[in-house]
Design an enzyme around this catalytic site. Structure first.
Site, PDB file in Angstrom:
ATOM      1  N   CYS A   1       0.829  -1.253   0.023  1.00  0.00           N
ATOM      2  CA  CYS A   1       0.177   0.115  -0.083  1.00  0.00           C
ATOM      3  C   CYS A   1       0.840   1.206   0.072  1.00  0.00           C
ATOM      4  CB  CYS A   1      -0.853  -0.354   1.243  1.00  0.00           C
ATOM      5  SG  CYS A   1      -1.918  -1.426   1.118  1.00  0.00           S
TER       6      CYS A   1
ATOM      7  N   HIS B   1      -3.443   7.153   2.666  1.00  0.00           N
ATOM      8  CA  HIS B   1      -3.557   5.755   1.847  1.00  0.00           C
ATOM      9  C   HIS B   1      -4.967   5.416   2.679  1.00  0.00           C
ATOM     10  CE1 HIS B   1      -3.999   1.758   1.033  1.00  0.00           C
ATOM     11  NE2 HIS B   1      -3.773   1.306   2.322  1.00  0.00           N
TER      12      HIS B   1
ATOM     13  N   ASN C   1     -10.059  -0.539   0.231  1.00  0.00           N
ATOM     14  CA  ASN C   1      -8.863  -0.528   0.245  1.00  0.00           C
ATOM     15  C   ASN C   1      -8.009  -0.986  -1.078  1.00  0.00           C
ATOM     16  OD1 ASN C   1      -5.767  -0.733   0.545  1.00  0.00           O
ATOM     17  ND2 ASN C   1      -5.903  -1.491   2.564  1.00  0.00           N
TER      18      ASN C   1
HETATM   19  N1  COA Z   1     -18.273  -8.657  10.160  1.00  0.00           N
HETATM   20  C1  COA Z   1     -18.723  -9.079  11.249  1.00  0.00           C
HETATM   21  N2  COA Z   1     -17.945  -9.296  12.184  1.00  0.00           N
HETATM   22  C2  COA Z   1     -16.641  -9.284  11.921  1.00  0.00           C
HETATM   23  C3  COA Z   1     -15.907  -9.303  10.611  1.00  0.00           C
HETATM   24  C4  COA Z   1     -16.803  -8.732   9.584  1.00  0.00           C
HETATM   25  N3  COA Z   1     -16.416  -8.556   8.326  1.00  0.00           N
HETATM   26  N4  COA Z   1     -14.655  -9.287  10.734  1.00  0.00           N
HETATM   27  C5  COA Z   1     -14.393  -9.608  12.109  1.00  0.00           C
HETATM   28  N5  COA Z   1     -15.336  -9.897  12.706  1.00  0.00           N
HETATM   29  C6  COA Z   1     -15.492 -10.235  14.065  1.00  0.00           C
HETATM   30  C7  COA Z   1     -14.443 -10.742  14.625  1.00  0.00           C
HETATM   31  O1  COA Z   1     -14.727 -12.057  14.173  1.00  0.00           O
HETATM   32  C8  COA Z   1     -14.247 -10.594  15.917  1.00  0.00           C
HETATM   33  O2  COA Z   1     -15.236 -11.448  16.454  1.00  0.00           O
HETATM   34  P1  COA Z   1     -15.126 -12.074  18.160  1.00  0.00           P
HETATM   35  O3  COA Z   1     -14.981 -10.902  19.013  1.00  0.00           O
HETATM   36  O4  COA Z   1     -16.342 -13.046  18.145  1.00  0.00           O
HETATM   37  O5  COA Z   1     -13.723 -12.835  18.013  1.00  0.00           O
HETATM   38  C9  COA Z   1     -15.089  -9.185  16.160  1.00  0.00           C
HETATM   39  O6  COA Z   1     -15.633  -8.842  14.745  1.00  0.00           O
HETATM   40  C10 COA Z   1     -13.936  -8.264  16.277  1.00  0.00           C
HETATM   41  O7  COA Z   1     -12.783  -8.319  15.560  1.00  0.00           O
HETATM   42  P2  COA Z   1     -11.460  -7.477  15.390  1.00  0.00           P
HETATM   43  O8  COA Z   1     -10.438  -8.131  14.690  1.00  0.00           O
HETATM   44  O9  COA Z   1     -11.042  -7.225  16.905  1.00  0.00           O
HETATM   45  O10 COA Z   1     -12.171  -6.096  15.121  1.00  0.00           O
HETATM   46  P3  COA Z   1     -11.495  -4.784  14.973  1.00  0.00           P
HETATM   47  O11 COA Z   1     -12.293  -3.658  15.422  1.00  0.00           O
HETATM   48  O12 COA Z   1     -10.091  -4.600  14.966  1.00  0.00           O
HETATM   49  O13 COA Z   1     -11.797  -4.499  13.127  1.00  0.00           O
HETATM   50  C11 COA Z   1     -10.502  -4.543  11.255  1.00  0.00           C
HETATM   51  C12 COA Z   1     -11.163  -5.336  12.350  1.00  0.00           C
HETATM   52  C13 COA Z   1      -9.775  -5.491  10.288  1.00  0.00           C
HETATM   53  C14 COA Z   1     -11.435  -3.620  10.748  1.00  0.00           C
HETATM   54  C15 COA Z   1      -9.527  -3.660  11.814  1.00  0.00           C
HETATM   55  O14 COA Z   1      -8.758  -4.289  12.495  1.00  0.00           O
HETATM   56  C16 COA Z   1      -8.457  -2.810  10.869  1.00  0.00           C
HETATM   57  O15 COA Z   1      -9.252  -2.158   9.860  1.00  0.00           O
HETATM   58  N6  COA Z   1      -7.212  -3.276  10.833  1.00  0.00           N
HETATM   59  C17 COA Z   1      -6.357  -2.547   9.787  1.00  0.00           C
HETATM   60  C18 COA Z   1      -6.531  -3.109   8.585  1.00  0.00           C
HETATM   61  C19 COA Z   1      -6.000  -2.673   7.246  1.00  0.00           C
HETATM   62  O16 COA Z   1      -6.074  -1.519   7.143  1.00  0.00           O
HETATM   63  N7  COA Z   1      -5.176  -3.345   6.485  1.00  0.00           N
HETATM   64  C20 COA Z   1      -4.368  -2.823   5.321  1.00  0.00           C
HETATM   65  C21 COA Z   1      -3.407  -2.068   5.877  1.00  0.00           C
HETATM   66  S1  COA Z   1      -2.382  -1.263   4.366  1.00  0.00           S
END
Ligand code: COA
Length: 332
Positions: free
Chosen positions: A117, A258, A288
């Site tokens: 990215c 980004h 993204n």
């Molecule tokens: N829909 C519903 N629930 C979902 C889900 C989805 N698409 N994806 C994950 N969950 C659930 C998980 O399974 C978890 O459930 P649990 O508590 O029963 O285990 C819960 O939601 C929380 O998951 P978590 O991973 O802690 O959520 P979060 O608040 O960290 O959000 C992201 C997840 C991926 C959105 C976030 O971590 C993120 O944006 N990270 C950066 C990713 C990124 O930008 N990557 C590219 C970088 S260039």
């Protein structure tokens, strides 16, 4: 800041997003998710998906054609083609060579650079240096991604986040000092590469029945850790580049971040004490798009009148590697 009196300016920009729109509600039919969850956690509402016969080179060629038109130069005048992508048409030849042929660029220097990215900022610095130090006039730089081709459509934690698209820019030498791409601050930390990666398809895990059965050819991510690192290094690189140029947040007219997650951008806005309305945002429409995200946003910001002549723009990125970068741009 470079001591070279010549500058490298962005002479033109272009972008392209595939026609097919995949909404959060559409995704909720594929995996156990909801519009409410995706919007609240990420700010993403829809993303574009390329057609089966539309490859990264096709998206990139369309964005590049628009950038050439905007710059008012022909494909034959391009001396350098550099592509940033993690979804090349194929491992080799480079997507840059494929785009060269599709656009009718002459015998230019063509290569791909992979910094996920952060890729667009990486290729912008490489192309700038080549222009300043070599015997070249115009560089075509392209961030293009068909991320839908490497997403695990059974993994709700990743497939909801990404989309397809391309953005391009023409970089050209200018005799006017201290304008255009003023400075870069790029970095990487390979120790945390497993946080965001695709294990299969290279020399470590070549394609095999086992690699397919164990889903090694899909993007894998530890989202929470990536989130924390993203906020930290984007803030750091932004502060470093401002300090390095004796600028403060008030000097910045527009931030092109980004476009990964609205909450990451909100944290950055708070930490830099730069109001969110200075950030150009389009992740609600595209999700993204990795290396394509900054050039698409830059092109849209320009075409919608957000960028005025002389404005100082901060571009800031983060991605797999882990890689990161910031760049200061004085708009033409
Ligand atoms: N829909 C519903 N629930 C979902 C889900 C989805 N698409 N994806 C994950 N969950 C659930 C998980 O399974 C978890 O459930 P649990 O508590 O029963 O285990 C819960 O939601 C929380 O998951 P978590 O991973 O802690 O959520 P979060 O608040 O960290 O959000 C992201 C997840 C991926 C959105 C976030 O971590 C993120 O944006 N990270 C950066 C990713 C990124 O930008 N990557 C590219 C970088 S260039």
């Amino acid at each position: 800041m470079s001591s070279d009196t010549r500058s490298v300016i962005i002479k033109g920009t272009g972008s392209y997003a595939p026609e097919k729109i995949l909404s959060n509600d559409d995704l909720a039919k594929l995996v156990d998710t909801s519009d409410e969850w995706i919007t609240a956690r990420t700010g993403i509402r829809s993303r574009r998906i390329a057609a089966d016969d539309e490859y990264a080179s096709d998206l990139g060629s369309k964005a590049a054609a628009r950038a050439l038109e905007d710059a008012g130069i022909t494909a034959e005048e391009v001396d350098i083609v550099i592509v940033a992508t993690i979804t090349p048409d194929m491992p080799f030849p480079s997507t840059a060579c494929i785009i060269q042929a599709k656009l009718g660029v002459g015998n230019a220097l063509c290569m791909d650079i992979e910094a996920a990215c952060s890729g667009f900022l990486y290729i912008a610095e490489v192309a700038s240096s080549l222009l300043k130090n070599g015997n070249y006039k115009h560089a075509l730089i392209i961030g293009t991604e068909k991320l839908s081709s490497i997403l695990d459509w059974e993994d709700r934690t990743t497939c909801v986040l990404f989309g397809d698209g391309a953005g391009a820019a023409i970089l050209s030498l200018s005799d006017e000092p201290n304008t255009g791409l003023i400075d870069f601050k790029l970095g990487a930390d390979g120790k945390n590469s497993e946080l965001l990666h695709m294990p299969g398809g290279g020399s470590a895990v070549p394609a095999s029945t086992n690699s397919l059965e164990t889903r090694q050819h899909f993007l894998k991510m530890r989202g929470r850790e990536v989130f924390k690192s993203a906020v930290r290094v984007m803030e750091q690189s932004a502060i470093e580049i401002l300090d390095q140029n004796q600028l403060n947040a008030n000097d910045i007219k527009c931030v092109i971040p980004h476009q990964a997650n609205l909450r990451i951008i909100e944290s950055l806005s708070n930490r830099l004490e730069l109001p969110l309305d200075k950030f150009y945002l389009n992740l609600d429409k595209y999700g993204n798009t990795s290396a394509a995200s900054i050039p698409i946003a830059l092109d849209e910001a320009y075409r919608t009148g957000r960028l005025k002549s002389g404005d100082i723009i901060l571009m800031v990125a983060f991605g797999a590697g882990l890689t990161w970068g910031a760049s200061l741009l004085k708009w033409r």
